[in-house]
Design a protein around this motif. Sequence first.
Motif, PDB file in Angstrom:
ATOM      1  N   TRP A 270       0.811  -1.213   0.000  1.00 20.48           N
ATOM      2  CA  TRP A 270       0.000   0.000   0.000  1.00 20.48           C
ATOM      3  C   TRP A 270       0.848   1.268   0.000  1.00 20.48           C
ATOM      4  O   TRP A 270       0.349   2.345  -0.351  1.00 20.48           O
ATOM      5  N   ARG A 271       2.117   1.163   0.387  1.00 21.46           N
ATOM      6  CA  ARG A 271       2.962   2.354   0.440  1.00 21.46           C
ATOM      7  C   ARG A 271       3.342   2.887  -0.929  1.00 21.46           C
ATOM      8  O   ARG A 271       3.877   3.998  -1.046  1.00 21.46           O
ATOM      9  N   GLN A 272       3.075   2.121  -1.968  1.00 21.04           N
ATOM     10  CA  GLN A 272       3.339   2.644  -3.299  1.00 21.04           C
ATOM     11  C   GLN A 272       2.194   3.498  -3.834  1.00 21.04           C
ATOM     12  O   GLN A 272       2.296   4.046  -4.928  1.00 21.04           O
ATOM     13  N   CYS A 273       1.117   3.623  -3.077  1.00 22.42           N
ATOM     14  CA  CYS A 273       0.032   4.537  -3.452  1.00 22.42           C
ATOM     15  C   CYS A 273       0.508   5.976  -3.251  1.00 22.42           C
ATOM     16  O   CYS A 273       1.231   6.271  -2.288  1.00 22.42           O
ATOM     17  N   PRO A 274       0.150   6.885  -4.121  1.00 31.36           N
ATOM     18  CA  PRO A 274       0.600   8.280  -3.977  1.00 31.36           C
ATOM     19  C   PRO A 274       0.051   8.905  -2.698  1.00 31.36           C
ATOM     20  O   PRO A 274      -1.110   8.724  -2.345  1.00 31.36           O
ATOM     21  N   ASN A 275       0.959   9.641  -1.983  1.00 31.24           N
ATOM     22  CA  ASN A 275       0.582  10.330  -0.740  1.00 31.24           C
ATOM     23  C   ASN A 275      -0.022   9.354   0.266  1.00 31.24           C
ATOM     24  O   ASN A 275      -1.066   9.621   0.866  1.00 31.24           O
ATOM     25  N   TYR A 276       0.677   8.233   0.440  1.00 31.51           N
ATOM     26  CA  TYR A 276       0.144   7.208   1.341  1.00 31.51           C
ATOM     27  C   TYR A 276       0.023   7.727   2.773  1.00 31.51           C
ATOM     28  O   TYR A 276      -0.973   7.471   3.457  1.00 31.51           O
ATOM     29  N   SER A 277       1.047   8.445   3.251  1.00 28.88           N
ATOM     30  CA  SER A 277       1.010   8.943   4.631  1.00 28.88           C
ATOM     31  C   SER A 277      -0.163   9.899   4.844  1.00 28.88           C
ATOM     32  O   SER A 277      -0.808   9.884   5.904  1.00 28.88           O
ATOM     33  N   LEU A 278      -0.457  10.738   3.835  1.00 30.86           N
ATOM     34  CA  LEU A 278      -1.591  11.664   3.949  1.00 30.86           C
ATOM     35  C   LEU A 278      -2.904  10.911   4.068  1.00 30.86           C
ATOM     36  O   LEU A 278      -3.718  11.192   4.964  1.00 30.86           O
ATOM     37  N   TRP A 279      -3.114   9.956   3.177  1.00 28.93           N
ATOM     38  CA  TRP A 279      -4.376   9.213   3.206  1.00 28.93           C
ATOM     39  C   TRP A 279      -4.475   8.356   4.471  1.00 28.93           C
ATOM     40  O   TRP A 279      -5.559   8.219   5.047  1.00 28.93           O
ATOM     41  N   ALA A 280      -3.347   7.788   4.931  1.00 31.25           N
ATOM     42  CA  ALA A 280      -3.379   7.001   6.167  1.00 31.25           C
ATOM     43  C   ALA A 280      -3.717   7.885   7.358  1.00 31.25           C
ATOM     44  O   ALA A 280      -4.488   7.499   8.248  1.00 31.25           O
ATOM     45  N   GLY A 281      -3.132   9.107   7.385  1.00 32.03           N
ATOM     46  CA  GLY A 281      -3.465  10.023   8.469  1.00 32.03           C
ATOM     47  C   GLY A 281      -4.928  10.446   8.443  1.00 32.03           C
ATOM     48  O   GLY A 281      -5.576  10.543   9.495  1.00 32.03           O
ATOM     49  N   MET A 282      -5.442  10.686   7.251  1.00 26.40           N
ATOM     50  CA  MET A 282      -6.851  11.039   7.145  1.00 26.40           C
ATOM     51  C   MET A 282      -7.745   9.889   7.600  1.00 26.40           C
ATOM     52  O   MET A 282      -8.749  10.105   8.302  1.00 26.40           O
ATOM     53  N   PHE A 283      -7.362   8.665   7.239  1.00 26.26           N
ATOM     54  CA  PHE A 283      -8.143   7.517   7.677  1.00 26.26           C
ATOM     55  C   PHE A 283      -8.117   7.380   9.201  1.00 26.26           C
ATOM     56  O   PHE A 283      -9.136   7.103   9.846  1.00 26.26           O
ATOM     57  N   GLY A 284      -6.921   7.564   9.790  1.00 25.97           N
ATOM     58  CA  GLY A 284      -6.838   7.493  11.237  1.00 25.97           C
ATOM     59  C   GLY A 284      -7.646   8.589  11.922  1.00 25.97           C
ATOM     60  O   GLY A 284      -8.296   8.348  12.946  1.00 25.97           O
ATOM     61  N   PHE A 285      -7.609   9.793  11.355  1.00 21.72           N
ATOM     62  CA  PHE A 285      -8.387  10.898  11.922  1.00 21.72           C
ATOM     63  C   PHE A 285      -9.881  10.601  11.871  1.00 21.72           C
ATOM     64  O   PHE A 285     -10.609  10.798  12.850  1.00 21.72           O
ATOM     65  N   VAL A 286     -10.341  10.106  10.738  1.00 22.74           N
ATOM     66  CA  VAL A 286     -11.759   9.787  10.608  1.00 22.74           C
ATOM     67  C   VAL A 286     -12.157   8.671  11.567  1.00 22.74           C
ATOM     68  O   VAL A 286     -13.214   8.727  12.209  1.00 22.74           O
ATOM     69  N   SER A 287     -11.304   7.651  11.679  1.00 23.12           N
ATOM     70  CA  SER A 287     -11.625   6.555  12.590  1.00 23.12           C
ATOM     71  C   SER A 287     -11.675   7.046  14.038  1.00 23.12           C
ATOM     72  O   SER A 287     -12.536   6.625  14.825  1.00 23.12           O
ATOM     73  N   ASP A 288     -10.753   7.972  14.424  1.00 24.21           N
ATOM     74  CA  ASP A 288     -10.783   8.526  15.780  1.00 24.21           C
ATOM     75  C   ASP A 288     -12.065   9.310  16.022  1.00 24.21           C
ATOM     76  O   ASP A 288     -12.666   9.220  17.108  1.00 24.21           O
ATOM     77  N   ILE A 289     -12.472  10.091  15.055  1.00 21.58           N
ATOM     78  CA  ILE A 289     -13.717  10.862  15.185  1.00 21.58           C
ATOM     79  C   ILE A 289     -14.902   9.925  15.379  1.00 21.58           C
ATOM     80  O   ILE A 289     -15.782  10.158  16.217  1.00 21.58           O
ATOM     81  N   VAL A 290     -14.932   8.842  14.612  1.00 15.52           N
ATOM     82  CA  VAL A 290     -16.039   7.882  14.734  1.00 15.52           C
ATOM     83  C   VAL A 290     -16.046   7.253  16.122  1.00 15.52           C
ATOM     84  O   VAL A 290     -17.100   7.118  16.766  1.00 15.52           O
ATOM     85  N   VAL A 291     -14.863   6.883  16.618  1.00 19.77           N
ATOM     86  CA  VAL A 291     -14.787   6.279  17.951  1.00 19.77           C
ATOM     87  C   VAL A 291     -15.250   7.266  19.018  1.00 19.77           C
ATOM     88  O   VAL A 291     -15.996   6.920  19.948  1.00 19.77           O
TER      89      VAL A 291
END
Length: 358
Positions: A270-291
């Motif tokens: 998955w790290r070969q996806c462009p801007n992987y760290s950005l999308w991973a951070g956004m996913f983590g942020f959204v998951s935290d908000i949901v929790v």
Amino acid sequence: MMLPSSSLVALFQFLLLASSSSLVRAGSDTSKHDKLLKPCTVQSPTSGLYFDLNAISLSPPQMKDGRKLHKDDRDESWTAKGHDYSANFTVNICAPVIEDISDVVGVEKSRWRNVSAYYEQNGKIYSIGQQASEPIFRGRKLVLNYTDGSPCPTDSSFDSRNFLDGDKESVHDNVKNSSEKVRRKSTIMSFLCDRDPMAPRAAVSFVGTMDQCTYFFEVRSPAACGGVAHAPNTGLGPGGVFGVIVLIAIAAYLLGGCAYQRTVMHQRGWRQCPNYSLWAGMFGFVSDIVVIVFSSIASFFHLKRSRGDGYSHVSGTGQRGGIIGAIGGRGGGEGRGQRADVDAENRLIDQLDEEWED
């Protein structure tokens, strides 16, 4: 997860083929636009302009309480002076005349309601054409033909309709067989553009007739100026084209970014996806908000339920209240005992400190 480069190329090719097929389908549907035109409309084969004569096609005004619903509705069809013909003409465009006519010479009663042009002479009504709603272009001239009117005079020597079509042999045949075949009156209307804002919607002028069988008129109207055709319902409008462009842009972003991360940065999974760290951070942020949201909702309902239990204990019987009071008294005694123990410990510590100093 590995994303092979061959799979990415195949995905990109699929998106390109889908977008190109959609655009080709839209072009083919546009080429069929002429067949889908509504009645009384036509598109010029030379200029490509779209002509809609429905704007000057009259219909009987709708009456309510004796008054017209629209002030622009006409109570009568378009009229034209015959001048030296000794009769005036009444015509409508692509529709039967508004007037309620009867006893039309040489026309069956069932067809009286379809008369689109007529004149009255010597107390008799003569039809000069039945309703037609298919204007055509002859060169750059926009014309509309009405046929099958009242019978022509028996001394007419040629059929002007066939003459206009260029069939000279049929003209001679009609001359020979004029006593056997009944010819009927017809009308040709030529439409001219009139952009004068003070002019009426349509001005019909009688040009003339050569044989009292075919009548020529000119109609000046803004509707004859043409305009841009309305886009047909092709299923791929501006929104669809924009969506295809967005899909292509997203595909280019994903494929280009993946190729760069894989070949230059030597990333895999998955790290070969462009801007992987950005999308991973956004996913983590959204998951935290949901929790957080779900935790807040759960705590709210738990607190509400606990408050409801406390209210039920307070509103209990006297016996339950006595029990609570006893428990409270015991708790108070225990609290005082604990405080006494703390004071004793403090005194012992102070005593030990004094002895150490001595």
